[in-house]
Design a protein around this motif. Sequence first.
Motif, PDB file in Angstrom:
ATOM      1  N   ARG A 142    -109.686 -21.675  -2.168  1.00  0.00           N
ATOM      2  CA  ARG A 142    -109.077 -20.348  -2.080  1.00  0.00           C
ATOM      3  C   ARG A 142    -109.214 -19.781  -0.674  1.00  0.00           C
ATOM      4  O   ARG A 142    -108.289 -19.174  -0.127  1.00  0.00           O
ATOM      5  CB  ARG A 142    -109.717 -19.407  -3.087  1.00  0.00           C
ATOM      6  N   LEU A 143    -110.364 -19.991  -0.073  1.00  0.00           N
ATOM      7  CA  LEU A 143    -110.558 -19.499   1.280  1.00  0.00           C
ATOM      8  C   LEU A 143    -109.617 -20.205   2.249  1.00  0.00           C
ATOM      9  O   LEU A 143    -108.989 -19.566   3.094  1.00  0.00           O
ATOM     10  CB  LEU A 143    -112.020 -19.706   1.703  1.00  0.00           C
ATOM     11  N   ILE A 144    -109.533 -21.507   2.102  1.00  0.00           N
ATOM     12  CA  ILE A 144    -108.652 -22.272   2.987  1.00  0.00           C
ATOM     13  C   ILE A 144    -107.208 -21.817   2.824  1.00  0.00           C
ATOM     14  O   ILE A 144    -106.483 -21.624   3.803  1.00  0.00           O
ATOM     15  CB  ILE A 144    -108.778 -23.778   2.697  1.00  0.00           C
ATOM     16  N   LYS A 145    -106.842 -21.625   1.581  1.00  0.00           N
ATOM     17  CA  LYS A 145    -105.477 -21.181   1.296  1.00  0.00           C
ATOM     18  C   LYS A 145    -105.162 -19.868   1.996  1.00  0.00           C
ATOM     19  O   LYS A 145    -104.031 -19.622   2.420  1.00  0.00           O
ATOM     20  CB  LYS A 145    -105.297 -21.019  -0.214  1.00  0.00           C
ATOM     21  N   ASN A 146    -106.160 -19.062   2.134  1.00  0.00           N
ATOM     22  CA  ASN A 146    -105.955 -17.753   2.744  1.00  0.00           C
ATOM     23  C   ASN A 146    -106.351 -17.717   4.212  1.00  0.00           C
ATOM     24  O   ASN A 146    -106.578 -16.654   4.778  1.00  0.00           O
ATOM     25  CB  ASN A 146    -106.707 -16.691   1.953  1.00  0.00           C
ATOM     26  N   GLY A 147    -106.461 -18.910   4.774  1.00  0.00           N
ATOM     27  CA  GLY A 147    -106.663 -18.967   6.211  1.00  0.00           C
ATOM     28  C   GLY A 147    -108.062 -18.700   6.681  1.00  0.00           C
ATOM     29  O   GLY A 147    -108.271 -18.283   7.819  1.00  0.00           O
ATOM     30  N   ILE A 148    -109.010 -18.940   5.815  1.00  0.00           N
ATOM     31  CA  ILE A 148    -110.394 -18.720   6.193  1.00  0.00           C
ATOM     32  C   ILE A 148    -111.154 -20.032   6.156  1.00  0.00           C
ATOM     33  O   ILE A 148    -111.072 -20.779   5.185  1.00  0.00           O
ATOM     34  CB  ILE A 148    -111.058 -17.699   5.258  1.00  0.00           C
ATOM     35  N   ASP A 149    -111.837 -20.283   7.205  1.00  0.00           N
ATOM     36  CA  ASP A 149    -112.656 -21.488   7.280  1.00  0.00           C
ATOM     37  C   ASP A 149    -113.823 -21.345   6.306  1.00  0.00           C
ATOM     38  O   ASP A 149    -114.647 -20.441   6.450  1.00  0.00           O
ATOM     39  CB  ASP A 149    -113.175 -21.652   8.701  1.00  0.00           C
ATOM     40  N   PRO A 150    -113.906 -22.227   5.305  1.00  0.00           N
ATOM     41  CA  PRO A 150    -114.980 -22.083   4.315  1.00  0.00           C
ATOM     42  C   PRO A 150    -116.359 -22.391   4.867  1.00  0.00           C
ATOM     43  O   PRO A 150    -117.360 -22.099   4.214  1.00  0.00           O
ATOM     44  CB  PRO A 150    -114.574 -23.102   3.240  1.00  0.00           C
ATOM     45  N   VAL A 151    -116.402 -22.948   6.041  1.00  0.00           N
ATOM     46  CA  VAL A 151    -117.704 -23.225   6.651  1.00  0.00           C
ATOM     47  C   VAL A 151    -118.191 -22.035   7.462  1.00  0.00           C
ATOM     48  O   VAL A 151    -119.302 -21.546   7.300  1.00  0.00           O
ATOM     49  CB  VAL A 151    -117.637 -24.486   7.542  1.00  0.00           C
ATOM     50  N   THR A 152    -117.309 -21.568   8.332  1.00  0.00           N
ATOM     51  CA  THR A 152    -117.701 -20.461   9.211  1.00  0.00           C
ATOM     52  C   THR A 152    -117.370 -19.098   8.624  1.00  0.00           C
ATOM     53  O   THR A 152    -117.890 -18.080   9.072  1.00  0.00           O
ATOM     54  CB  THR A 152    -116.985 -20.579  10.560  1.00  0.00           C
ATOM     55  N   HIS A 153    -116.483 -19.112   7.666  1.00  0.00           N
ATOM     56  CA  HIS A 153    -115.981 -17.867   7.064  1.00  0.00           C
ATOM     57  C   HIS A 153    -115.229 -17.013   8.078  1.00  0.00           C
ATOM     58  O   HIS A 153    -115.133 -15.800   7.938  1.00  0.00           O
ATOM     59  CB  HIS A 153    -117.104 -17.067   6.403  1.00  0.00           C
ATOM     60  N   LEU A 154    -114.744 -17.657   9.074  1.00  0.00           N
ATOM     61  CA  LEU A 154    -113.897 -16.979  10.047  1.00  0.00           C
ATOM     62  C   LEU A 154    -112.466 -17.441   9.841  1.00  0.00           C
ATOM     63  O   LEU A 154    -112.244 -18.506   9.263  1.00  0.00           O
ATOM     64  CB  LEU A 154    -114.354 -17.318  11.467  1.00  0.00           C
ATOM     65  N   PRO A 155    -111.534 -16.668  10.308  1.00  0.00           N
ATOM     66  CA  PRO A 155    -110.138 -17.085  10.174  1.00  0.00           C
ATOM     67  C   PRO A 155    -109.915 -18.427  10.843  1.00  0.00           C
ATOM     68  O   PRO A 155    -110.432 -18.675  11.931  1.00  0.00           O
ATOM     69  CB  PRO A 155    -109.369 -15.973  10.891  1.00  0.00           C
ATOM     70  N   LEU A 156    -109.172 -19.260  10.171  1.00  0.00           N
ATOM     71  CA  LEU A 156    -108.811 -20.536  10.753  1.00  0.00           C
ATOM     72  C   LEU A 156    -107.876 -20.276  11.918  1.00  0.00           C
ATOM     73  O   LEU A 156    -106.924 -19.518  11.801  1.00  0.00           O
ATOM     74  CB  LEU A 156    -108.114 -21.420   9.721  1.00  0.00           C
ATOM     75  N   VAL A 157    -108.159 -20.912  13.024  1.00  0.00           N
ATOM     76  CA  VAL A 157    -107.336 -20.700  14.205  1.00  0.00           C
ATOM     77  C   VAL A 157    -106.239 -21.729  14.216  1.00  0.00           C
ATOM     78  O   VAL A 157    -106.477 -22.915  14.176  1.00  0.00           O
ATOM     79  CB  VAL A 157    -108.183 -20.823  15.490  1.00  0.00           C
ATOM     80  N   SER A 158    -105.019 -21.249  14.250  1.00  0.00           N
ATOM     81  CA  SER A 158    -103.897 -22.176  14.308  1.00  0.00           C
ATOM     82  C   SER A 158    -103.877 -22.846  15.662  1.00  0.00           C
ATOM     83  O   SER A 158    -104.294 -22.297  16.671  1.00  0.00           O
ATOM     84  CB  SER A 158    -102.592 -21.436  14.058  1.00  0.00           C
ATOM     85  N   SER A 159    -103.337 -24.047  15.690  1.00  0.00           N
ATOM     86  CA  SER A 159    -103.398 -24.863  16.896  1.00  0.00           C
ATOM     87  C   SER A 159    -102.593 -24.288  18.043  1.00  0.00           C
ATOM     88  O   SER A 159    -102.868 -24.560  19.199  1.00  0.00           O
ATOM     89  CB  SER A 159    -102.878 -26.275  16.576  1.00  0.00           C
ATOM     90  N   ASP A 160    -101.568 -23.505  17.706  1.00  0.00           N
ATOM     91  CA  ASP A 160    -100.692 -23.024  18.777  1.00  0.00           C
ATOM     92  C   ASP A 160    -101.044 -21.616  19.247  1.00  0.00           C
ATOM     93  O   ASP A 160    -100.290 -21.010  19.969  1.00  0.00           O
ATOM     94  CB  ASP A 160     -99.237 -23.052  18.306  1.00  0.00           C
ATOM     95  N   SER A 161    -102.149 -21.135  18.797  1.00  0.00           N
ATOM     96  CA  SER A 161    -102.498 -19.790  19.216  1.00  0.00           C
ATOM     97  C   SER A 161    -103.629 -19.833  20.214  1.00  0.00           C
ATOM     98  O   SER A 161    -104.528 -20.633  20.129  1.00  0.00           O
ATOM     99  CB  SER A 161    -102.898 -18.948  18.012  1.00  0.00           C
ATOM    100  N   SER A 162    -103.551 -18.944  21.130  1.00  0.00           N
ATOM    101  CA  SER A 162    -104.619 -18.834  22.101  1.00  0.00           C
ATOM    102  C   SER A 162    -105.696 -17.939  21.536  1.00  0.00           C
ATOM    103  O   SER A 162    -105.454 -17.143  20.641  1.00  0.00           O
ATOM    104  CB  SER A 162    -104.074 -18.256  23.403  1.00  0.00           C
TER     105      SER A 162
END
Length: 358
Positions: A142-162
Motif C-alpha cells: 500500500r505504501l509503495i502504491k502511494n509513492g512511499i518507500d516502505p523502508v524509509t517512509h519517505l516519498p519515492l523519488v522518481s528517476s526524472d526528478s531533481s
Amino acid sequence: MMQGNPFVVLPCVNSIKLSNAQNETKKMSKGQCYNGEGLKKGTWSAEEDEKLISYIRDHGEGGWRNIPEKAGLKRCGKSCRLRWVNYLRQNIKRGNFSDEEEQIIIMLHASRGNKWSDIAKHLPERTDSEIKNHWHTHLKKRLIKNGIDPVTHLPLVSSDSSPAEPKEFDPQEEFNAEKHWPQGSSTSPVSLDLPSSSFNNPITEITRDETPLDNRSLSCKKRFERSSLLNKVAASASSFRNFLSTSVEGTLRSPTPSSSLPNPLSEHMFDANEDLSTSIDLSIPHNEFSQYLEHFNNNEDESENIGGYNQTLLISDVPSSLVYVDMTNCGDITGWSSYIPEHTSFLYEKEQDYYKFF
DNA sequence: AACAGTCTCAACCGCCTCGAG
DNA sequence: TCTCGAGGCGGTTGAGACTGT
C-alpha cells in the motif's frame, strides 16, 4: 489467503532434516532442532495442538527443548514454541487488522524498522509474526502504491526528478495544493490511502520541505488539515526515525497548559498558544483513543478549528535530548499512551524553536 | 472447466542475545 | 572472562486458496 483447514495433517513435502548420530550426542548447533529421527514438519494437526496445549496447561511454558518428548510430540522444541507463541496461547487476536492497528504499525515501522517483536509490544493481542506477515502482504504494498518507500517512509523519488529544493513556505499555497494532492507525486505530499472506517478524510502527508524549522514553525501551524491525529503522526513518522524509540512523537496537551510545570520553554510555548487555543481539547472524555479519533473526524466544527494542530507537533531533526513531552493536561488518550509507552512526563533541555508545525 | 499466475500466511531456517555455569 | 545452550528474532519458503483468462 490460507483457507485450508489448519488441522489437516499434510504429507511432509519437505524432506525432514535428520540429525546424524553425532548430532544426537552433541548439543544442537545454532538454531537447529537436534533430537533426531522422525521429526515432523509442516502443518500442525489438531491432535498435536491438543497435546501441546495440554502439556503447557499442566506444566507451563519454558523448557522447549524437552517439551516434545514429554508431550509426546515428534516436533523440535522450536517448532513447539513457535506454534504456542503464535497460534495456541491465549489472548491472540486473529483476523483483519483494524485501521488503527495498521496506523500504529506504519508509525512504529517508520521509527523502528523491521523490529516486529518491538512493534508487537504495542499491539498486545497481535504476534510479531502476524504483524510481519501483514506488513509484507498489505501495508508495504500500500505504501509503495502511494509513492512511499516502505523502508524509509519517505516519498519515492522518481528517476526524472531533481532533488526538491527548499522553498519558502506559504501556508495558503500549500493548503490549496493539498486539495489536489496527486498520489505519488515527487513534489507534493503523498496520500497514504489508508483504509478509512474511522477516518473520514485520511489525507496524510509527508512533507519534503527541508526548510529550517525556525523559519516556519509559527506560520505553518496555521495551516488547516483534516487528517486524523494518528494518520498525521503516521505520515510524519519518517521524521521521527531514530527518535521515537527514546522519546515521544509530539506534544499532546490541552489548550490550557499547566502553569505549574517548571518548563523553561514555557515562554515560547505560550506564545504559540495564542493559536493553540483553537486546538483540540484532549480532555474530551473519550474512553479510547480510537473513539477520540472517530469523534474528531465526525466533528466538522472541531476539526476545522485545528489551526495549530498542536497535538501533532512534529519534532523533527531534534536531538533526543531536546524532546519536550507534556502529557500532564491531556485528557483520556488511553489508546495513544498505551501504544507509545515510552511517554514520560516531560523533558526539556534548552530554549529553541524546535516545534515544527504543519 | 482448466490452467496459470498471484496472494496469503503458517512454518521453517539460521543467526543473535543473554544468562548460567 | 569464556563457553555453551535455550530462547528469541527476522527473513524466507512453499502449500493451498484465490483470481483472472
